[in-house]
Scaffold this motif. Structure first.
Motif, PDB file in Angstrom:
ATOM      1  N   SER A  66      -4.018 -48.905  56.400  1.00  4.26           N
ATOM      2  CA  SER A  66      -4.634 -47.580  56.323  1.00  4.26           C
ATOM      3  C   SER A  66      -6.023 -47.656  55.700  1.00  4.26           C
ATOM      4  O   SER A  66      -6.968 -47.018  56.182  1.00  4.26           O
ATOM      5  N   LEU A  67      -6.169 -48.453  54.645  1.00  6.88           N
ATOM      6  CA  LEU A  67      -7.478 -48.613  54.009  1.00  6.88           C
ATOM      7  C   LEU A  67      -8.498 -49.206  54.977  1.00  6.88           C
ATOM      8  O   LEU A  67      -9.651 -48.782  55.019  1.00  6.88           O
ATOM      9  N   ALA A  72     -13.379 -48.254  57.573  1.00  3.28           N
ATOM     10  CA  ALA A  72     -14.158 -48.437  58.800  1.00  3.28           C
ATOM     11  C   ALA A  72     -14.681 -47.099  59.300  1.00  3.28           C
ATOM     12  O   ALA A  72     -15.849 -46.977  59.703  1.00  3.28           O
ATOM     13  N   GLY A  73     -13.832 -46.070  59.263  1.00  2.00           N
ATOM     14  CA  GLY A  73     -14.276 -44.743  59.664  1.00  2.00           C
ATOM     15  C   GLY A  73     -15.344 -44.188  58.740  1.00  2.00           C
ATOM     16  O   GLY A  73     -16.305 -43.548  59.192  1.00  2.00           O
ATOM     17  N   LEU A  74     -15.203 -44.458  57.442  1.00  2.00           N
ATOM     18  CA  LEU A  74     -16.194 -44.006  56.463  1.00  2.00           C
ATOM     19  C   LEU A  74     -17.554 -44.635  56.740  1.00  2.00           C
ATOM     20  O   LEU A  74     -18.591 -43.949  56.749  1.00  2.00           O
ATOM     21  N   LEU A  75     -17.568 -45.941  56.993  1.00  2.39           N
ATOM     22  CA  LEU A  75     -18.825 -46.625  57.269  1.00  2.39           C
ATOM     23  C   LEU A  75     -19.425 -46.179  58.602  1.00  2.39           C
ATOM     24  O   LEU A  75     -20.647 -46.039  58.729  1.00  2.39           O
ATOM     25  N   VAL A  97     -18.894 -53.982  58.497  1.00  2.00           N
ATOM     26  CA  VAL A  97     -17.626 -54.577  58.911  1.00  2.00           C
ATOM     27  C   VAL A  97     -17.269 -55.751  58.010  1.00  2.00           C
ATOM     28  O   VAL A  97     -16.103 -55.950  57.639  1.00  2.00           O
ATOM     29  N   ALA A  98     -18.268 -56.533  57.622  1.00  2.30           N
ATOM     30  CA  ALA A  98     -18.007 -57.673  56.739  1.00  2.30           C
ATOM     31  C   ALA A  98     -17.542 -57.223  55.361  1.00  2.30           C
ATOM     32  O   ALA A  98     -16.834 -57.956  54.665  1.00  2.30           O
ATOM     33  N   LEU A  99     -17.918 -56.004  54.963  1.00  2.35           N
ATOM     34  CA  LEU A  99     -17.540 -55.506  53.639  1.00  2.35           C
ATOM     35  C   LEU A  99     -16.120 -54.969  53.600  1.00  2.35           C
ATOM     36  O   LEU A  99     -15.546 -54.840  52.524  1.00  2.35           O
TER      37      LEU A  99
END
Length: 216
Positions: A66-67, A72-75, A97-99
């Protein structure tokens, strides 16, 4: 004698029915309260960094997945808001994506669970780690550590650097969103974004933190 036996049986039957009704009502009441109990137990264990108890109340594989999706959606939303045709947005997307992996690893821990349950969700910043919630002393602790009352502060809050007092705890609401889902929503102020921690039922009386929603 037969009449006496029937009388005793007739008097016992309503008592048994009453006891059964009481047991059923008590079981339903306990079943309804179980997610609230799980939330309280998990928050206390997470704040104390009691990893063994935290593991009992968190489905870490589900929370990790879920995280990943939520960060990913937040970024993605952040990049969409700031790209405006900028070719550097693609580079930013790759960096974002790398983060995700390190950030998820940091939050899928007792420290991360404590942050989530104290109104401090991930923000998607580079190198971000869960902030440590401020320690709160009970009155007995304060008496033991403070031999004399401090002088009243004047002007701004006396926190050592002249800044204002720490932010207040978030507004929290909790309730069912279905028979198998229990949601705790956090918001710091009327204009601030909300997020939620989602508990899923396992069995009849067991609940575990299994997901978050960072765009509530």
């Amino acid at each position: 004698m037969a009449v006496l036996k029937r009388t005793k049986g007739g008097a016992t039957r309503p008592l048994i029915v009453t006891l059964l009704v009481i047991v059923v009502i008590a079981a339903l009441g306990f079943a309804y309260a179980t997610p609230y109990i799980a939330l309280n137990n998990l928050k206390r264990a997470a704040d104390a960094r009691d990893a063994q108890t935290v593991n009992q109340y968190v489905d870490f594989p589900a929370l990790r997945e879920s995280l990943k999706q939520q960060v990913a959606g937040l970024l993605t939303r952040r990049l969409d808001a700031h790209s405006n045709g900028n070719p550097l947005a693609a580079i930013g997307a790759m960096i974002g994506v790398a983060l995700i992996g390190p950030l998820v690893d940091a939050y899928a821990t007792p420290d991360g669970v404590a942050a989530l349950l104290n109104g401090m969700p991930p923000r998607g910043d580079p190198g971000e780690r869960p902030p440590v919630p401020a320690a709160t002393n009970t009155p007995s602790d304060a008496a033991a550590t403070s031999p004399a009352p401090a002088a009243p502060a004047t002007g701004t809050a006396a926190n050592g650097n002249g800044n204002a007092a720490p932010p207040q705890p978030p507004q929290t609401t909790a309730g069912y969103r279905g028979i198998n889902e229990f949601v705790v929503t956090y918001q710091h102020g009327a204009g601030d974004a909300r997020y939620s921690a989602i508990f899923q039922r396992e069995g009849v009386f067991t609940w575990k933190l299994a997901a978050v929603n960072l765009n509530e």
